[in-house]
Design a protein around this motif. Structure first.
Motif, PDB file in Angstrom:
ATOM      1  N   VAL A 125       3.026  -2.342   0.452  1.00  0.00           N
ATOM      2  CA  VAL A 125       3.235  -1.592  -0.754  1.00  0.00           C
ATOM      3  C   VAL A 125       1.841  -1.716  -1.267  1.00  0.00           C
ATOM      4  O   VAL A 125       1.648  -2.848  -2.005  1.00  0.00           O
ATOM      5  CB  VAL A 125       3.995  -1.797  -1.221  1.00  0.00           C
ATOM      6  CG1 VAL A 125       4.168  -1.052  -2.832  1.00  0.00           C
ATOM      7  CG2 VAL A 125       6.012  -1.484  -0.198  1.00  0.00           C
ATOM      8  N   ASN A 126       1.222  -0.403  -2.132  1.00  0.00           N
ATOM      9  CA  ASN A 126       0.571  -0.708  -2.791  1.00  0.00           C
ATOM     10  C   ASN A 126      -1.005  -1.195  -2.637  1.00  0.00           C
ATOM     11  O   ASN A 126      -1.832  -1.425  -3.142  1.00  0.00           O
ATOM     12  CB  ASN A 126       1.297  -1.187  -4.312  1.00  0.00           C
ATOM     13  CG  ASN A 126      -0.287  -0.945  -5.764  1.00  0.00           C
ATOM     14  OD1 ASN A 126      -0.781   0.152  -5.235  1.00  0.00           O
ATOM     15  ND2 ASN A 126      -0.416  -1.613  -6.356  1.00  0.00           N
ATOM     16  N   THR A 127      -1.051  -0.622  -0.951  1.00  0.00           N
ATOM     17  CA  THR A 127      -2.542  -0.746  -0.138  1.00  0.00           C
ATOM     18  C   THR A 127      -2.310   0.140   0.543  1.00  0.00           C
ATOM     19  O   THR A 127      -1.942   0.876   0.700  1.00  0.00           O
ATOM     20  CB  THR A 127      -2.733  -1.821   0.493  1.00  0.00           C
ATOM     21  OG1 THR A 127      -1.917  -1.962   1.474  1.00  0.00           O
ATOM     22  CG2 THR A 127      -2.432  -3.590   0.154  1.00  0.00           C
ATOM     23  N   TYR A 128      -3.800   0.284   0.889  1.00  0.00           N
ATOM     24  CA  TYR A 128      -4.035   1.483   1.585  1.00  0.00           C
ATOM     25  C   TYR A 128      -3.772   1.750   2.451  1.00  0.00           C
ATOM     26  O   TYR A 128      -2.743   2.403   3.424  1.00  0.00           O
ATOM     27  CB  TYR A 128      -5.818   1.740   1.859  1.00  0.00           C
ATOM     28  CG  TYR A 128      -6.813   2.039   0.501  1.00  0.00           C
ATOM     29  CD1 TYR A 128      -6.134   3.053  -0.552  1.00  0.00           C
ATOM     30  CD2 TYR A 128      -7.605   1.209   0.711  1.00  0.00           C
ATOM     31  CE1 TYR A 128      -7.247   3.240  -1.657  1.00  0.00           C
ATOM     32  CE2 TYR A 128      -9.247   1.205  -0.409  1.00  0.00           C
ATOM     33  CZ  TYR A 128      -8.066   2.503  -1.459  1.00  0.00           C
ATOM     34  OH  TYR A 128      -8.676   2.827  -3.213  1.00  0.00           O
ATOM     35  N   TRP A 129      -3.213   0.862   3.311  1.00  0.00           N
ATOM     36  CA  TRP A 129      -2.163   0.844   4.500  1.00  0.00           C
ATOM     37  C   TRP A 129      -1.009   1.100   4.016  1.00  0.00           C
ATOM     38  O   TRP A 129      -0.533   1.796   5.132  1.00  0.00           O
ATOM     39  CB  TRP A 129      -2.152  -0.529   5.051  1.00  0.00           C
ATOM     40  CG  TRP A 129      -3.633  -0.916   5.653  1.00  0.00           C
ATOM     41  CD1 TRP A 129      -4.528  -2.580   5.404  1.00  0.00           C
ATOM     42  CD2 TRP A 129      -4.161  -0.902   6.667  1.00  0.00           C
ATOM     43  NE1 TRP A 129      -5.289  -2.188   5.510  1.00  0.00           N
ATOM     44  CE2 TRP A 129      -5.059  -1.666   6.788  1.00  0.00           C
ATOM     45  CE3 TRP A 129      -3.932   0.263   8.019  1.00  0.00           C
ATOM     46  CZ2 TRP A 129      -6.221  -1.417   7.531  1.00  0.00           C
ATOM     47  CZ3 TRP A 129      -5.044   0.590   8.834  1.00  0.00           C
ATOM     48  CH2 TRP A 129      -5.654  -0.226   8.941  1.00  0.00           C
ATOM     49  N   GLY A 130      -0.384   1.248   3.097  1.00  0.00           N
ATOM     50  CA  GLY A 130       1.082   1.396   3.026  1.00  0.00           C
ATOM     51  C   GLY A 130       1.093   3.092   3.032  1.00  0.00           C
ATOM     52  O   GLY A 130       1.986   3.796   3.819  1.00  0.00           O
ATOM     53  N   ILE A 131       0.114   4.039   2.766  1.00  0.00           N
ATOM     54  CA  ILE A 131      -0.167   5.402   3.471  1.00  0.00           C
ATOM     55  C   ILE A 131      -0.904   6.016   4.834  1.00  0.00           C
ATOM     56  O   ILE A 131      -0.535   6.428   5.254  1.00  0.00           O
ATOM     57  CB  ILE A 131      -0.965   6.625   2.348  1.00  0.00           C
ATOM     58  CG1 ILE A 131      -0.343   5.738   1.072  1.00  0.00           C
ATOM     59  CG2 ILE A 131      -1.209   7.751   2.467  1.00  0.00           C
ATOM     60  CD1 ILE A 131      -1.403   6.674  -0.513  1.00  0.00           C
ATOM     61  N   ILE A 132      -1.952   4.988   5.000  1.00  0.00           N
ATOM     62  CA  ILE A 132      -2.233   4.798   6.946  1.00  0.00           C
ATOM     63  C   ILE A 132      -1.333   4.882   7.838  1.00  0.00           C
ATOM     64  O   ILE A 132      -0.824   6.298   8.256  1.00  0.00           O
ATOM     65  CB  ILE A 132      -3.875   4.145   6.367  1.00  0.00           C
ATOM     66  CG1 ILE A 132      -4.738   4.401   5.262  1.00  0.00           C
ATOM     67  CG2 ILE A 132      -4.006   4.351   7.432  1.00  0.00           C
ATOM     68  CD1 ILE A 132      -5.945   3.547   5.409  1.00  0.00           C
ATOM     69  N   ILE A 133      -0.507   3.278   7.467  1.00  0.00           N
ATOM     70  CA  ILE A 133       0.057   3.266   8.265  1.00  0.00           C
ATOM     71  C   ILE A 133       1.522   3.968   8.959  1.00  0.00           C
ATOM     72  O   ILE A 133       1.305   4.611  10.250  1.00  0.00           O
ATOM     73  CB  ILE A 133       0.596   1.804   8.663  1.00  0.00           C
ATOM     74  CG1 ILE A 133      -0.314   1.177   8.835  1.00  0.00           C
ATOM     75  CG2 ILE A 133       1.911   2.055   8.801  1.00  0.00           C
ATOM     76  CD1 ILE A 133       0.438  -0.942   8.245  1.00  0.00           C
ATOM     77  N   PRO A 134       2.285   5.493   7.912  1.00  0.00           N
ATOM     78  CA  PRO A 134       2.243   6.035   8.633  1.00  0.00           C
ATOM     79  C   PRO A 134       1.886   7.422   8.918  1.00  0.00           C
ATOM     80  O   PRO A 134       2.636   8.138   9.771  1.00  0.00           O
ATOM     81  CB  PRO A 134       3.827   6.688   6.954  1.00  0.00           C
ATOM     82  CG  PRO A 134       3.183   5.322   6.582  1.00  0.00           C
ATOM     83  CD  PRO A 134       1.939   4.884   6.727  1.00  0.00           C
ATOM     84  N   GLY A 135       0.675   7.780   8.759  1.00  0.00           N
ATOM     85  CA  GLY A 135      -0.541   8.889   9.249  1.00  0.00           C
ATOM     86  C   GLY A 135      -0.596   8.442  10.405  1.00  0.00           C
ATOM     87  O   GLY A 135      -1.363   9.189  11.332  1.00  0.00           O
ATOM     88  N   MET A 136      -0.866   7.283  10.951  1.00  0.00           N
ATOM     89  CA  MET A 136      -1.806   6.859  11.647  1.00  0.00           C
ATOM     90  C   MET A 136      -1.232   8.078  12.958  1.00  0.00           C
ATOM     91  O   MET A 136      -2.239   7.458  14.452  1.00  0.00           O
ATOM     92  CB  MET A 136      -1.213   5.633  12.585  1.00  0.00           C
ATOM     93  CG  MET A 136      -2.058   4.516  11.380  1.00  0.00           C
ATOM     94  SD  MET A 136      -1.771   2.593  11.963  1.00  0.00           S
ATOM     95  CE  MET A 136      -0.149   2.708  12.478  1.00  0.00           C
TER      96      MET A 136
END
Lengths: 295, 275
Positions: free
Chosen positions: B136-147
């Motif tokens: 949470v509060n990292t770029y991965w937080g948005i990237i992962i669900p959009g992979m």
């Protein structure tokens, strides 16, 4: 490993990244949300998951007893049932105008009507918040020329939802317009010629040629538009925060507030599933109608 | 008859230009308010154009409001989501289009029927999962669900199905491996759909609001839409500043769209054509 002469290991390797992502970060959360919706998952459970207890359907029952939920549901229905048809109607009219032989500068008009579609919804909501402003807003200024006194568009429960609808229609109609234009271009010109030979006027042509041949396109557009409108969130979040007097509180906004402001996550999950239920019903009705037409 | 025809024509033009003005007016006003001196947009009667244009609000956004950081966040997230999802979706789309394997139809049907589930349903557990993983509060937080996206897989599969099998067979006889065929034959042939999908994914990610609002909990990780909504809370009275923020948020997607309009329109048509 071979399957009917093909290397199926390769197929599984190609599938693995996407399927892993979809199963872990989509399907698993869907199931988890279903479980959460029958627990009292709250801020205490955030730190220690064992504090969440099974509560059966009581989240759903509480929701159905909560007047605020009915308010949000009613607002959402208002937004969907007024906004979506209005948006579709304007899309269709714009598409017909763009398809008319009389009109020139078509690329200009098409691009203009399409610009709001690609712009950021949050930014657009910010702009419109000022357009609707009571004292200095452009809208009230324009209306003053026809003698209408200033209206507090976003501060009056009577007008706030209508103001959001107008903005949403402005933002979105260009998308369906493009689809309608393509649908209109697929109608053979000979049909119109035949109708004219039979002495049909403009309205009769529209009613007996355009509309029936556009039925499939319209069906698709109706369903996607209804579903999209069901999920409105950014408009009230930015412009009204659900007010005044909860008159613009939407289902998704309520879900967001319950889940991520008050951390009543079990309750919030139940709201999410009700949204899912509504979307499922709309989809099933569409499938039913489609089947009906095929027979 | 001729008289009536020209009447209709002028009526149509009048309506269309009126509609075009109404559509463009909010953008024009945004641009012009963003260069008005402070308080210039809060006057009665409202001015459409500033008397003394100024860049001070843009300067303030850059020097005091951290807008460069939000801009970078938006770019990093949108570009990463686009590249990763394009890779994953195209691999899966190829497998569904050109391979036969046990369970294929069942898996595909499962994916298609899952498209009816709105993303909002997943958000609460997803947040908890990512929180546990420290994302949470990292770029991965948005990237992962959009992979990966079911819709993307579906569109790419449809396109690759139209590529003749004989091309793939020929490459295989020449000794090409499965991965080589994907990389050197399928991807170049599928370029039109990949560009279209890239455009949709990039713009969708740039404009996305609800999930970034949830998962980016700290100010320095906000994307532009989240930052703009947050700014609205603190500087609502500062009309000119807010308009400058809106301009900066909108401009990049607008430029990308104008440059690749054809692909975008094409993509809408693909999405609306049923199987």
């Amino acid at each position: 490993m071979k399957f009917r002469g093909q290397n199926i290991n390769a197929a599984y390797l190609f599938l693995t990244p996407a399927m892993t992502a979809i199963f872990i970060f989509f399907f698993l959360p869907v199931l988890a949300a279903l479980v959460m919706s029958v627990t009292d998952f709250d801020i205490y459970s955030l730190g220690d998951i064992s504090r969440a207890r099974f509560v059966g359907f009581s989240n759903y029952i509480d929701l159905f007893k909560n007047p605020l939920f009915w308010k949000a549901l009613g607002n959402t229905c208002y937004f969907v049932l007024v906004g979506a048809p209005l948006s579709i109607l304007i899309s269709m009219l714009a598409a017909m105008a763009l398809n008319s032989k009389m009109l020139r500068f078509k690329p200009f008009f098409r691009l203009t009507f399409f610009l709001p579609v690609v712009t950021t919804l949050v930014a657009v909501a910010v702009i419109w918040r000022y357009i609707y402003q009571t004292r200095f807003g452009l809208l009230n200024y324009l209306l003053s020329f026809v003698g209408i006194n200033p209206v507090d568009w976003l501060g009056n429960p009577r007008w706030a939802m209508l103001a959001l609808i107008v903005m949403a229609v402005w933002k979105g109609f260009g998308y369906n317009m493009i689809i309608f234009v393509a649908g209109l271009q697929n109608i053979p010109e000979t049909l119109y010629e035949a109708a004219r030979l039979d002495g049909a006027n403009g309205w009769q042509e529209f009613r007996n040629v355009t509309l029936p041949l556009l039925a499939q396109t319209t069906g698709f557009i109706t369903i996607t538009t209804l579903i999209g409108y069901c999920q409105f969130f950014a408009e009230p979040y930015v412009m009204t925060d659900g007010g005044p007097l909860n008159s613009t509180l939407s289902i998704v906004l309520m879900m967001y507030k319950e889940g991520f402001k008050f951390w009543r996550m079990g309750y919030s999950a139940a709201i999410a599933f009700i949204l899912f239920g509504i979307i499922l019903i709309i989809t099933l009705i569409q499938l039913r109608i489609q089947k009906h037409h095929e027979i | 008859m001729k008289f009536k025809k020209s009447y209709q024509k002028y009526g149509l033009y009048l309506l269309m230009f009126l509609a075009a003005i109404l559509t463009l007016a909010p953008f024009v006003w945004m641009l012009s308010a963003s260069i008005m001196p402070e308080g210039g947009a809060n006057q009665f009667p409202p001015r459409l154009f500033p008397k003394t244009p100024t860049w001070e609000h843009y300067q303030r956004l850059f020097s005091q409001m951290n807008i460069v950081r939000y801009f970078v966040n938006s770019v990093v997230v949108a570009v990463s989501v686009t590249l990763i999802s394009l890779l994953f979706n195209s691999m899966a789309g190829y497998a569904f289009a050109k391979y036969r394997f046990p369970g294929k139809n069942k898996l595909f049907k499962l994916l298609l029927s899952a498209m009816v589930i709105p993303a909002q349903v997943t958000m609460l557990p997803l947040f908890l999962m990512l929180n546990r993983m420290g994302l949470v509060n990292t770029y991965w937080g948005i990237i992962i669900p959009g992979m990966a996206s079911i819709y993307g897989i579906f569109l790419i599969r449809q396109y690759i199905m139209s590529i003749p099998d004989s091309l793939i067979e020929a490459a295989r006889i020449d000794g090409a491996t499965d991965f080589y065929i994907y990389l050197r034959l399928i991807l170049p042939l599928a370029k039109p759909i990949l560009v279209t999908l890239a455009l949709f994914t990039f713009m969708g990610s740039w404009n996305d609001f609800l999930w970034p609002l949830i998962v980016m909990t700290g100010d320095s990780m906000y994307t532009l839409p989240v930052a703009l909504a947050n700014l609205m809370g603190e500087h609502a009275q500062d009309t000119e500043l807010m308009m400058a923020g809106a301009v900066i948020t909108i401009l990049p997607v607008l430029i990308v769209f104008l440059a690749m309009q054809k692909y975008y329109i094409h993509g809408i048509m693909l999405g609306s054509v049923k199987e």
